[in-house]
Design an enzyme around this catalytic site. Structure first.
Site, short mmCIF file in Angstrom:
data_model
loop_
_atom_site.label_atom_id
_atom_site.label_comp_id
_atom_site.label_asym_id
_atom_site.label_seq_id
_atom_site.Cartn_x
_atom_site.Cartn_y
_atom_site.Cartn_z
N HIS A 3 88.47 26.48 55.32
CA HIS A 3 89.44 27.46 55.83
C HIS A 3 89.92 27.14 57.27
CE1 HIS A 3 90.38 32.01 55.79
NE2 HIS A 3 90.94 31.53 56.61
N ARG A 11 93.95 33.27 50.43
CA ARG A 11 92.68 33.81 50.35
C ARG A 11 92.18 33.36 48.89
NH1 ARG A 11 92.73 34.41 55.15
NH2 ARG A 11 92.71 36.10 56.19
C1 GLV Z 1 93.23 33.25 58.79
O1 GLV Z 1 92.70 33.39 57.81
C2 GLV Z 1 94.10 34.46 59.22
O2 GLV Z 1 94.35 35.19 58.65
O3 GLV Z 1 94.54 34.26 60.38
#
Ligand code: GLV
Length: 307
Positions: free
Chosen positions: A267, A219
């Protein structure tokens, strides 16, 4: 006994349908529907980025299954009832993707991909010195289901690798400073919690060896992004491979976009693989339906710990 009722919610309609189909296959004894504001009361719900109204309209849920690995958003959402048990996906095909992503970045640095690209742009033919694996120690911060797969991958690739986790730090076996000082490459794979938010400050990034590289697949908020930029600008960090950011999507004017030492992806380092994830959830629902205490079911989120 009435059939189990399951609801699915996902902001992407196709993904929602894929989840519904996979859960029907994995749990044929249950009825599985996409959540609607007027859905009849269900036993369990499965979802990602679900509308807040789901929780208000389904007060009888026995548990909520997060369709991803990270539950930081759910835990910070005031709409999620504090007593509702939460469970999260553990690996189910995500670990291998994380290992692919991290090893591709490290092998790129190790084989000098960016250096040779720069030389090519300048029409320069120059062999650079061979690098040694022993000089590329990998530090994996976060040793959960995903971190362990990444550690194994680097062991298989013959790199020196060490891990650091909340429990290792708590036991005193390792200190964060000692871990960082030994990490030529720091890989972040820990959950975002009250303890890890903003953990990687300027001072802690300075504990990395000069010229270290960083990979963040966890994160964005784990790192002080201004401190990261300063460390890249000063050369304290040689490169960063970033998949996650404090604000997503990354704002168009963010300096990361055009920074010569930053490589970024949106992401996308690891996706939930719906088939195996649905199988994992189905196994857990069966355990719960057989009367197993939710706290003993794998993937149960400890709210006091934040993951
Ligand atoms: C993606 O960021 C997840 O937490 O699966």
């Amino acid at each position: 006994m009435p059939p189990l009722r399951l609801l699915v919610a996902h902001p992407d309609r196709d993904t929602e349908q894929a989840w519904q189909a996979a859960l029907c296959t994995a749990l044929p004894e249950a009825s599985v529907e996409a959540w609607q504001p007027d859905s009849a009361p269900a036993d369990y719900a499965v979802g990602w980025a679900v509308p807040a109204a789901l929780f208000a309209t389904q007060p009888a849920l026995k548990a909520f299954f997060c369709a991803g690995a990270g539950v930081d958003d759910l835990l910070s959402s005031p709409e999620v009832p504090p007593q509702l048990p939460l469970l999260r996906i553990e690996d189910a095909g995500m670990g291998e993707q994380m290992a692919d992503y991290c090893s591709a970045a490290v092998l790129g640095w190790f084989t000098r991909g960016a250096d040779y690209a720069r030389q090519q742009a300048q029409g320069q033919w120059r062999e650079l010195p061979l690098q040694q694996r022993a000089d590329w120690s990998i530090g994996v911060f976060g040793l959960g289901a995903l971190g362990q797969v990444v550690v194994r991958r680097f062991e298989q690739l013959g790199f020196p690798v060490q891990g650091c986790s909340r429990s290792l730090l708590a036991s005193g076996v390792v200190t964060l400073e000692a871990f960082l000082r030994r990490s030529r490459v720091l890989i972040l794979l820990a959950p975002l919690t009250a303890q890890t938010r903003g953990l990687f400050t300027a001072q802690r990034l300075a504990w990395l060896p000069p010229g270290a590289c960083l990979i963040n697949v966890a994160r964005g908020a784990l790192i002080d992004e201004a401190a990261l930029l300063a460390a890249l600008d000063s050369g304290q960090l040689a490169a960063a491979q970033l998949d996650v950011f404090a604000t997503e999507p990354l704002p168009a004017d963010h300096p990361f976009w055009r920074h010569p030492r930053v490589h970024l992806t949106p992401h996308a380092a690891a996706y939930t693989v719906i088939g195996p994830a649905a199988t994992q959830i189905a196994q857990r629902i069966r355990q719960l339906a057989q009367g197993r205490d939710v706290q003993s079911v794998t993937g149960w989120v400890r709210r006091d710990r934040g993951y």
